[in-house]
Design a protein around this motif. Sequence first.
Motif, short mmCIF file in Angstrom:
data_model
loop_
_atom_site.label_atom_id
_atom_site.label_comp_id
_atom_site.label_asym_id
_atom_site.label_seq_id
_atom_site.Cartn_x
_atom_site.Cartn_y
_atom_site.Cartn_z
N ARG A 41 40.74 0.90 44.20
CA ARG A 41 40.99 -0.52 43.96
C ARG A 41 39.89 -1.32 44.62
N LYS A 45 40.76 -6.68 42.34
CA LYS A 45 40.93 -6.02 41.04
C LYS A 45 42.11 -5.07 41.08
N GLY A 46 42.47 -4.56 39.92
CA GLY A 46 43.57 -3.62 39.83
C GLY A 46 43.14 -2.20 40.13
N MET A 47 44.11 -1.29 40.09
CA MET A 47 43.83 0.10 40.31
C MET A 47 42.98 0.67 39.17
N GLU A 48 42.03 1.49 39.52
CA GLU A 48 41.16 2.12 38.54
C GLU A 48 41.22 3.63 38.71
#
Length: 122
Positions: A41, A45-48
Amino acid sequence: QVRLQESGPGLVKPSQTLSLTCTVSGASITADFYYWSWVRRAPGKGMEWMGAMDSSGSIWYSPSLKSRTSISRDTSKNQFTLQLSSVTPEDTGVYYCVADDKLEPNTSGGSWGQGTQVTVSS
């Protein structure tokens, strides 16, 4: 209960290779049916999802990171590792290792390590 612990340097210079290790207890990375994943993360931003390995050693990578990512394992230590090459400041974030029965885990399930902060900076 599966437990995972990430380890590795907290600071990496641009253009270098980031290397992280996930140590697993309570399950075998070669015998138990899980996908062993790396997720990150970035700030704001969101989880990748970055990639995963299964118990047989088959590996999947996120298409967007495939050219820079390598996942491997040390079965004698029950560990799996992440290498991310040619890092830039955009690779700064918290990196997690995850055990889940889904290839791309989400935060509502699976077993997650506590995460490790990685900063890319000169």
